[in-house]
Design a protein around this motif. Structure first.
Motif, PDB file in Angstrom:
ATOM      1  N   MET A   1      20.939  44.883  45.710  1.00 43.14           N
ATOM      2  CA  MET A   1      20.071  43.734  45.439  1.00 43.14           C
ATOM      3  C   MET A   1      18.852  43.776  46.352  1.00 43.14           C
ATOM      4  SD  MET A   1      20.915  39.653  45.763  1.00 43.14           S
ATOM      5  CE  MET A   1      21.931  39.609  44.297  1.00 43.14           C
ATOM      6  N   PHE A   2      17.667  43.625  45.751  1.00 43.73           N
ATOM      7  CA  PHE A   2      16.428  43.605  46.530  1.00 43.73           C
ATOM      8  C   PHE A   2      15.890  42.181  46.557  1.00 43.73           C
ATOM      9  CE2 PHE A   2      11.727  43.958  46.657  1.00 43.73           C
ATOM     10  CZ  PHE A   2      11.616  44.476  47.941  1.00 43.73           C
ATOM     11  N   ILE A   3      15.811  41.615  47.756  1.00 40.89           N
ATOM     12  CA  ILE A   3      15.356  40.234  47.907  1.00 40.89           C
ATOM     13  C   ILE A   3      13.901  40.229  48.350  1.00 40.89           C
ATOM     14  CG2 ILE A   3      15.725  38.043  49.101  1.00 40.89           C
ATOM     15  CD1 ILE A   3      18.634  38.875  49.511  1.00 40.89           C
ATOM     16  N   GLN A   4      13.060  39.599  47.567  1.00 42.64           N
ATOM     17  CA  GLN A   4      11.649  39.469  47.910  1.00 42.64           C
ATOM     18  C   GLN A   4      11.417  38.143  48.637  1.00 42.64           C
ATOM     19  OE1 GLN A   4      10.247  40.022  43.712  1.00 42.64           O
ATOM     20  NE2 GLN A   4       8.882  41.531  44.641  1.00 42.64           N
ATOM     21  N   THR A   5      10.345  38.095  49.401  1.00 43.55           N
ATOM     22  CA  THR A   5       9.943  36.835  50.036  1.00 43.55           C
ATOM     23  C   THR A   5       8.541  36.474  49.586  1.00 43.55           C
ATOM     24  OG1 THR A   5       9.072  37.973  51.994  1.00 43.55           O
ATOM     25  CG2 THR A   5      11.368  37.217  52.085  1.00 43.55           C
ATOM     26  N   ALA A   6       8.272  35.185  49.550  1.00 41.62           N
ATOM     27  CA  ALA A   6       6.942  34.690  49.196  1.00 41.62           C
ATOM     28  C   ALA A   6       6.563  33.603  50.184  1.00 41.62           C
ATOM     29  CB  ALA A   6       6.928  34.148  47.766  1.00 41.62           C
ATOM     30  N   THR A   7       5.355  33.672  50.696  1.00 34.89           N
ATOM     31  CA  THR A   7       4.889  32.657  51.637  1.00 34.89           C
ATOM     32  C   THR A   7       4.588  31.360  50.896  1.00 34.89           C
ATOM     33  OG1 THR A   7       2.607  33.438  51.410  1.00 34.89           O
ATOM     34  CG2 THR A   7       3.924  34.362  53.203  1.00 34.89           C
ATOM     35  N   THR A   8       4.515  30.281  51.639  1.00 32.42           N
ATOM     36  CA  THR A   8       4.196  28.965  51.094  1.00 32.42           C
ATOM     37  C   THR A   8       3.084  28.362  51.956  1.00 32.42           C
ATOM     38  OG1 THR A   8       5.650  27.607  52.488  1.00 32.42           O
ATOM     39  CG2 THR A   8       6.670  28.745  50.607  1.00 32.42           C
ATOM     40  N   PRO A   9       2.476  27.264  51.507  1.00 31.55           N
ATOM     41  CA  PRO A   9       1.461  26.600  52.343  1.00 31.55           C
ATOM     42  C   PRO A   9       2.008  26.116  53.681  1.00 31.55           C
ATOM     43  CG  PRO A   9       1.272  25.874  50.071  1.00 31.55           C
ATOM     44  CD  PRO A   9       2.542  26.664  50.159  1.00 31.55           C
ATOM     45  N   ASN A  10       3.313  26.012  53.778  1.00 34.01           N
ATOM     46  CA  ASN A  10       3.970  25.585  55.015  1.00 34.01           C
ATOM     47  C   ASN A  10       4.450  26.833  55.753  1.00 34.01           C
ATOM     48  OD1 ASN A  10       5.551  24.514  57.032  1.00 34.01           O
ATOM     49  ND2 ASN A  10       6.684  23.125  55.712  1.00 34.01           N
ATOM     50  N   GLU A  11       3.888  27.100  56.927  1.00 33.43           N
ATOM     51  CA  GLU A  11       4.248  28.316  57.672  1.00 33.43           C
ATOM     52  C   GLU A  11       5.696  28.303  58.141  1.00 33.43           C
ATOM     53  OE1 GLU A  11       2.546  26.953  62.088  1.00 33.43           O
ATOM     54  OE2 GLU A  11       1.505  28.495  60.900  1.00 33.43           O
ATOM     55  N   ASP A  12       6.338  27.145  58.118  1.00 30.01           N
ATOM     56  CA  ASP A  12       7.736  27.056  58.512  1.00 30.01           C
ATOM     57  C   ASP A  12       8.684  27.096  57.319  1.00 30.01           C
ATOM     58  OD1 ASP A  12       7.307  26.938  61.270  1.00 30.01           O
ATOM     59  OD2 ASP A  12       6.914  24.792  61.207  1.00 30.01           O
ATOM     60  N   ALA A  13       8.187  27.497  56.151  1.00 27.63           N
ATOM     61  CA  ALA A  13       9.038  27.600  54.966  1.00 27.63           C
ATOM     62  C   ALA A  13       8.723  28.886  54.214  1.00 27.63           C
ATOM     63  CB  ALA A  13       8.837  26.395  54.056  1.00 27.63           C
ATOM     64  N   LEU A  14       9.755  29.566  53.756  1.00 28.98           N
ATOM     65  CA  LEU A  14       9.606  30.779  52.964  1.00 28.98           C
ATOM     66  C   LEU A  14      10.472  30.699  51.715  1.00 28.98           C
ATOM     67  CD1 LEU A  14       9.724  33.785  55.495  1.00 28.98           C
ATOM     68  CD2 LEU A  14       7.764  33.049  54.124  1.00 28.98           C
ATOM     69  N   GLN A  15       9.971  31.329  50.641  1.00 29.53           N
ATOM     70  CA  GLN A  15      10.763  31.491  49.432  1.00 29.53           C
ATOM     71  C   GLN A  15      11.475  32.841  49.490  1.00 29.53           C
ATOM     72  OE1 GLN A  15       7.633  30.757  46.344  1.00 29.53           O
ATOM     73  NE2 GLN A  15       9.314  29.823  45.248  1.00 29.53           N
ATOM     74  N   PHE A  16      12.758  32.845  49.197  1.00 32.95           N
ATOM     75  CA  PHE A  16      13.528  34.080  49.095  1.00 32.95           C
ATOM     76  C   PHE A  16      13.930  34.230  47.629  1.00 32.95           C
ATOM     77  CE2 PHE A  16      13.726  32.809  53.444  1.00 32.95           C
ATOM     78  CZ  PHE A  16      13.703  33.984  54.173  1.00 32.95           C
ATOM     79  N   ALA A  87      22.927  36.615  54.180  1.00 34.10           N
ATOM     80  CA  ALA A  87      23.655  35.487  53.592  1.00 34.10           C
ATOM     81  C   ALA A  87      23.406  35.397  52.088  1.00 34.10           C
ATOM     82  CB  ALA A  87      23.234  34.187  54.272  1.00 34.10           C
ATOM     83  N   ILE A  88      22.148  35.539  51.690  1.00 33.03           N
ATOM     84  CA  ILE A  88      21.805  35.448  50.266  1.00 33.03           C
ATOM     85  C   ILE A  88      22.387  36.620  49.487  1.00 33.03           C
ATOM     86  CG2 ILE A  88      19.897  35.472  48.606  1.00 33.03           C
ATOM     87  CD1 ILE A  88      18.212  33.984  50.686  1.00 33.03           C
ATOM     88  N   MET A  89      22.263  37.821  50.043  1.00 32.84           N
ATOM     89  CA  MET A  89      22.773  39.010  49.356  1.00 32.84           C
ATOM     90  C   MET A  89      24.293  38.936  49.190  1.00 32.84           C
ATOM     91  SD  MET A  89      22.191  43.026  50.339  1.00 32.84           S
ATOM     92  CE  MET A  89      20.415  42.803  50.228  1.00 32.84           C
ATOM     93  N   ASP A  90      24.999  38.550  50.247  1.00 35.75           N
ATOM     94  CA  ASP A  90      26.457  38.468  50.183  1.00 35.75           C
ATOM     95  C   ASP A  90      26.909  37.446  49.150  1.00 35.75           C
ATOM     96  OD1 ASP A  90      26.599  40.371  52.123  1.00 35.75           O
ATOM     97  OD2 ASP A  90      27.165  39.013  53.748  1.00 35.75           O
ATOM     98  N   HIS A  91      26.200  36.313  49.103  1.00 37.23           N
ATOM     99  CA  HIS A  91      26.617  35.262  48.168  1.00 37.23           C
ATOM    100  C   HIS A  91      26.471  35.706  46.713  1.00 37.23           C
ATOM    101  CE1 HIS A  91      27.363  31.282  46.529  1.00 37.23           C
ATOM    102  NE2 HIS A  91      26.363  31.544  45.696  1.00 37.23           N
ATOM    103  N   PHE A  92      25.283  36.185  46.352  1.00 29.75           N
ATOM    104  CA  PHE A  92      25.049  36.527  44.957  1.00 29.75           C
ATOM    105  C   PHE A  92      25.781  37.797  44.535  1.00 29.75           C
ATOM    106  CE2 PHE A  92      21.452  33.637  45.710  1.00 29.75           C
ATOM    107  CZ  PHE A  92      21.646  32.771  44.642  1.00 29.75           C
ATOM    108  N   SER A  93      26.165  38.618  45.499  1.00 29.50           N
ATOM    109  CA  SER A  93      26.959  39.802  45.171  1.00 29.50           C
ATOM    110  C   SER A  93      28.429  39.448  44.962  1.00 29.50           C
ATOM    111  CB  SER A  93      26.850  40.840  46.292  1.00 29.50           C
ATOM    112  OG  SER A  93      25.523  41.287  46.444  1.00 29.50           O
ATOM    113  N   SER A  94      28.847  38.320  45.531  1.00 27.31           N
ATOM    114  CA  SER A  94      30.258  37.924  45.459  1.00 27.31           C
ATOM    115  C   SER A  94      30.636  37.296  44.129  1.00 27.31           C
ATOM    116  CB  SER A  94      30.571  36.929  46.581  1.00 27.31           C
ATOM    117  OG  SER A  94      29.965  35.666  46.305  1.00 27.31           O
ATOM    118  N   GLY A  95      29.644  36.734  43.417  1.00 22.46           N
ATOM    119  CA  GLY A  95      29.945  36.063  42.154  1.00 22.46           C
ATOM    120  C   GLY A  95      30.465  34.650  42.322  1.00 22.46           C
ATOM    121  N   ARG A  96      30.487  34.127  43.530  1.00 20.39           N
ATOM    122  CA  ARG A  96      30.956  32.761  43.751  1.00 20.39           C
ATOM    123  C   ARG A  96      29.958  31.754  43.185  1.00 20.39           C
ATOM    124  NH1 ARG A  96      31.808  34.868  48.967  1.00 20.39           N
ATOM    125  NH2 ARG A  96      30.005  33.716  49.725  1.00 20.39           N
ATOM    126  N   PRO A  97      30.417  30.568  42.757  1.00 20.88           N
ATOM    127  CA  PRO A  97      29.492  29.549  42.243  1.00 20.88           C
ATOM    128  C   PRO A  97      28.576  29.055  43.346  1.00 20.88           C
ATOM    129  CG  PRO A  97      31.701  28.635  42.491  1.00 20.88           C
ATOM    130  CD  PRO A  97      31.832  30.121  42.676  1.00 20.88           C
TER     131      PRO A  97
END
Length: 219
Positions: A1-16, A87-97
């Motif tokens: 799984m390849f997780i991209q990041t995107a910046t936001t107008p808030n320097e203390d917040a990122l999109q994964f 954390a994100i990779m492990d969760h979505f790879s596990s198939g858990r809800p």
């Protein structure tokens, strides 16, 4: 799984962006975003629980295909990103809800049978004209109330929009201007998100102090 990041107008917040649906499954199709602003709230989601275990994480928000993480200002992203990725990779790879069954909350933008015509129009404009742009930046908003006497619409900014310096400009020149143009009864727009968050923190600190006091009194 390849997780991209995107910046936001808030320097203390990122999109994964994990490259797979986040809130895109049938169980959550009626909700546009889900946000947790404390570790206790995060217990409703296994992924949020793990993200809050990372030092410096302040809030977690899920969108249709992204996870927005907001951090404390004095924690650098370069130290936090590896743990967030894991954390994100492990969760979505596990198939858990993503969400626990009891967390299927409704969307504040849904028009209710008791909503007035003006409130219905406000929700429709926020849903169709404002939300898409805000979600592109990793944020969202909730409709809170409309005061027919003062003409003030109260909303709650979420995700990357929380604590962002540009949010006040967005509210004044974007949301408020658009709503008042289409609905003359609207005279202003206020964000009560920080106010509600501060109130919740005060209640939590008060309860924590009471518990500590009770603990001392039994010693």
């Amino acid at each position: 799984m390849f997780i991209q990041t995107a910046t936001t107008p808030n320097e203390d917040a990122l999109q994964f962006i994990p490259g797979v649906p986040v809130l895109g499954n049938p169980d959550t199709s009626s909700m546009r975003t889900v946000e947790y602003t404390s570790p206790r709230e995060g217990l409703k989601s296994a992924l949020a629980t793990r993200l809050f275990a990372i030092e410096g994480v302040r809030s977690v928000m899920y969108g249709s295909d992204f996870v927005t993480v907001r951090k404390e200002s004095d924690y650098p992203w370069q130290l936090m990103k590896p743990d967030i990725y894991a954390a994100i990779m492990d969760h979505f790879s596990s198939g858990r809800p993503l969400l626990r069954e009891e967390d299927q909350s409704s969307d504040s933008m849904n028009v209710g049978e008791h909503d007035s015509e003006i409130v219905s129009e406000i929700k429709e404009l926020l849903e169709s004209r404002v939300r898409p742009a805000i979600q592109e930046d990793g944020g969202d908003l909730d409709f809170v109330s409309f005061n027919e006497g003062t003409g003030v619409v109260k909303i709650k900014l979420r995700g990357a929009c929380r604590g962002c310096a540009s949010s006040s400009v967005t509210l004044k020149h974007g949301v408020e201007g658009m709503l008042s143009y289409y609905i003359p009864e609207v005279t202003g727009v206020e964000d009560v998100g920080d106010e509600l968050e501060t109130q919740a923190k005060k209640e939590f600190n008060k309860l924590e102090a009471e518990l500590k006091s009770d603990g001392k009194s039994t010693e």
